[in-house]
Structures are given as C-alpha cells and as structure tokens.
Design a protein around this motif. Structure first.
Motif, PDB file in Angstrom:
ATOM      1  N   MET A   1       0.846  -1.160   0.000  1.00 23.45           N
ATOM      2  CA  MET A   1       0.000   0.000   0.000  1.00 23.45           C
ATOM      3  C   MET A   1       0.897   1.230   0.000  1.00 23.45           C
ATOM      4  N   ASP A   2       0.613   2.134  -0.885  1.00 23.09           N
ATOM      5  CA  ASP A   2       1.395   3.362  -0.981  1.00 23.09           C
ATOM      6  C   ASP A   2       0.566   4.551  -0.549  1.00 23.09           C
ATOM      7  N   ARG A   3       1.184   5.434   0.192  1.00 19.07           N
ATOM      8  CA  ARG A   3       0.561   6.687   0.589  1.00 19.07           C
ATOM      9  C   ARG A   3       1.527   7.784   0.201  1.00 19.07           C
ATOM     10  N   ARG A   4       1.088   8.761  -0.574  1.00 18.40           N
ATOM     11  CA  ARG A   4       1.951   9.867  -0.961  1.00 18.40           C
ATOM     12  C   ARG A   4       1.134  11.130  -1.017  1.00 18.40           C
ATOM     13  N   ILE A   5       1.731  12.155  -0.551  1.00 25.17           N
ATOM     14  CA  ILE A   5       0.990  13.403  -0.483  1.00 25.17           C
ATOM     15  C   ILE A   5       1.863  14.549  -0.981  1.00 25.17           C
ATOM     16  N   ASP A   6       1.360  15.247  -2.012  1.00 23.43           N
ATOM     17  CA  ASP A   6       1.982  16.474  -2.502  1.00 23.43           C
ATOM     18  C   ASP A   6       1.213  17.697  -2.004  1.00 23.43           C
ATOM     19  N   HIS A   7      -0.122  17.599  -1.960  1.00 25.94           N
ATOM     20  CA  HIS A   7      -0.954  18.744  -1.599  1.00 25.94           C
ATOM     21  C   HIS A   7      -1.139  18.850  -0.085  1.00 25.94           C
ATOM     22  N   TYR A   8      -0.910  20.050   0.422  1.00 24.90           N
ATOM     23  CA  TYR A   8      -1.164  20.359   1.826  1.00 24.90           C
ATOM     24  C   TYR A   8      -1.926  21.671   1.892  1.00 24.90           C
TER      25      TYR A   8
ATOM     26  N   ASN B   1       4.655  11.206  -7.537  1.00 18.84           N
ATOM     27  CA  ASN B   1       5.467  10.485  -8.529  1.00 18.84           C
ATOM     28  C   ASN B   1       6.332   9.425  -7.864  1.00 18.84           C
ATOM     29  N   ASP B   2       6.861   9.739  -6.674  1.00 20.87           N
ATOM     30  CA  ASP B   2       7.666   8.752  -5.942  1.00 20.87           C
ATOM     31  C   ASP B   2       6.837   7.516  -5.619  1.00 20.87           C
ATOM     32  N   ALA B   3       5.620   7.734  -5.147  1.00 21.89           N
ATOM     33  CA  ALA B   3       4.763   6.611  -4.782  1.00 21.89           C
ATOM     34  C   ALA B   3       4.441   5.753  -6.006  1.00 21.89           C
ATOM     35  N   ARG B   4       4.183   6.404  -7.097  1.00 21.63           N
ATOM     36  CA  ARG B   4       3.901   5.643  -8.327  1.00 21.63           C
ATOM     37  C   ARG B   4       5.126   4.827  -8.755  1.00 21.63           C
ATOM     38  N   SER B   5       6.315   5.390  -8.577  1.00 19.69           N
ATOM     39  CA  SER B   5       7.547   4.668  -8.929  1.00 19.69           C
ATOM     40  C   SER B   5       7.739   3.447  -8.036  1.00 19.69           C
ATOM     41  N   VAL B   6       7.515   3.626  -6.743  1.00 19.47           N
ATOM     42  CA  VAL B   6       7.663   2.507  -5.807  1.00 19.47           C
ATOM     43  C   VAL B   6       6.613   1.442  -6.120  1.00 19.47           C
ATOM     44  N   ALA B   7       5.375   1.858  -6.349  1.00 18.77           N
ATOM     45  CA  ALA B   7       4.320   0.897  -6.686  1.00 18.77           C
ATOM     46  C   ALA B   7       4.672   0.139  -7.965  1.00 18.77           C
ATOM     47  N   GLY B   8       5.243   0.844  -8.933  1.00 19.63           N
ATOM     48  CA  GLY B   8       5.619   0.198 -10.189  1.00 19.63           C
ATOM     49  C   GLY B   8       6.700  -0.843 -10.021  1.00 19.63           C
ATOM     50  N   VAL B   9       7.717  -0.522  -9.247  1.00 22.52           N
ATOM     51  CA  VAL B   9       8.829  -1.456  -9.088  1.00 22.52           C
ATOM     52  C   VAL B   9       8.464  -2.618  -8.162  1.00 22.52           C
ATOM     53  N   LEU B  10       7.561  -2.389  -7.212  1.00 23.53           N
ATOM     54  CA  LEU B  10       7.172  -3.467  -6.307  1.00 23.53           C
ATOM     55  C   LEU B  10       5.956  -4.252  -6.814  1.00 23.53           C
ATOM     56  N   GLY B  11       5.278  -3.730  -7.805  1.00 21.73           N
ATOM     57  CA  GLY B  11       4.052  -4.347  -8.288  1.00 21.73           C
ATOM     58  C   GLY B  11       4.235  -5.679  -8.988  1.00 21.73           C
TER      59      GLY B  11
END
Length: 190
Positions: free
Chosen positions: A1-8, A19-29
C-alpha cells in the motif's frame, strides 16, 4: 500500500511525492519475470486540493492494511513528517500543525498487532527515524519479529525532494536499488 501526499492545505506543498509513490508501486508491483507481486495494492494520493488525503483516510487505510492477514503488509509513505515532544507524525493534506497528523506510535501499534507474517514500513518523510524509537524517554524501540523499518531520515534529519517534481533522493535510490541499478562509486563485493 502506498501513501503519498503532494498537496497540503497549510504546509508547504511538495512536488515529487505522488510520482515517488507511483515509482515505488511500479517497481514493487511485479516480479522480474512480470508475475504480480502484490495482489491488492492500494494507492492513496494527495495530488491536489481536489484529490487530497485526509487524516481520517490516511489513518484508516494504514489500519486496514495491517488488519488484513497477508504474507507481507507493506506501507510506503512519502510526504511531510513532523516531530514534537509527544512523538512523530505522518502529515496528511489537512494537517494544521503536524501534531494533528497520524501518530507514528499508532502506525507501529497497527503493525505490531497485525497477523501479517512480514510487516514493512518505508517512510520518505522528515524525522521518520523516530519510528524505531518513538519512546525516546526510554530509548527502547517497539519493533516485533517480522517488522522491517526503512526511513529516509533519522529522528532529527530532514528528507529531501529532488525539486520540480523530480524524485526524492531516498526514493530515487530505493527504486534504483530495487531495479538492480548500480550507483557511481558503489562498492562491489569481490
């Protein structure tokens, strides 16, 4: 499970966590042979004001991850982290001061109580290293068998973004390592 937040809403917005979360999800998927690695990955992305990640969403999704009974429960978080005299926090999009984020003590407790055989927590956030010793007054870590913690920073350090949407330094190195890339100057075993 990935959690990433750009907006605050209040904190300085970040530019590369989603983008980092998508990269991690891609490599671990998927495995190297392209077989599916995780059957039910879930992404919680705080991309903008219309797709933010609330504290309630963040906390409940972390709790749900560790409430399941998989072989591996993996939590990856990229976003703001904060510490104060009470401990550390993962900051959601709607945080006002950080102490209203998800307490890291809760994250550890969810993982400790999990029936998952392996619990992996990866934090690309400032001060994430406090996770292993959140009871600073006793100096003890509350890590059980089967738990792995990997953080971009120690309790007193900051985590760094690449800037302009570039990957975070830690996540970039993590993804490269998982893909088997060699870094310049890396030591090779004889």
């Amino acid at each position: 499970m990935d959690r990433r937040i750009d907006h605050y809403d209040v904190f300085t917005p970040l530019q590369g966590c989603v983008n980092d979360a998508r990269s991690v999800a891609g490599v671990l998927g998927r495995h190297a042979n392209n077989d599916i690695n995780f059957q039910t990955p879930k992404l919680l992305l705080g991309e903008d004001q219309y797709a933010s990640a609330s504290r309630r969403e963040l906390r409940s999704s972390i709790e749900a991850l560790f409430d399941d009974d998989p072989d591996i429960a993996l939590l990856y978080f990229a976003g703001h982290g904060l510490i104060d005299s009470a401990g550390g926090y993962l900051c959601s999009s709607d945080c006002q001061d950080g102490s209203d984020g998800v307490p890291l003590v809760d994250v550890v407790n969810f993982a400790r109580k999990s029936k998952a055989k392996n619990k992996i927590i990866i934090l690309d956030s400032c001060h994430g290293g406090i996770l292993g010793n959140y009871q600073a007054d006793t100096g003890t870590a509350e890590i059980d068998e089967g738990m792995t913690l990997l953080t971009a920073s120690s309790e007193k350090q900051y985590s760094y973004e690449g800037g302009n949407g570039a990957p975070g330094v830690f996540t970039n190195l993590l993804v490269d390592a998982l893909e088997g890339k060699r870094q310049a100057g890396a030591v090779q075993a004889a």
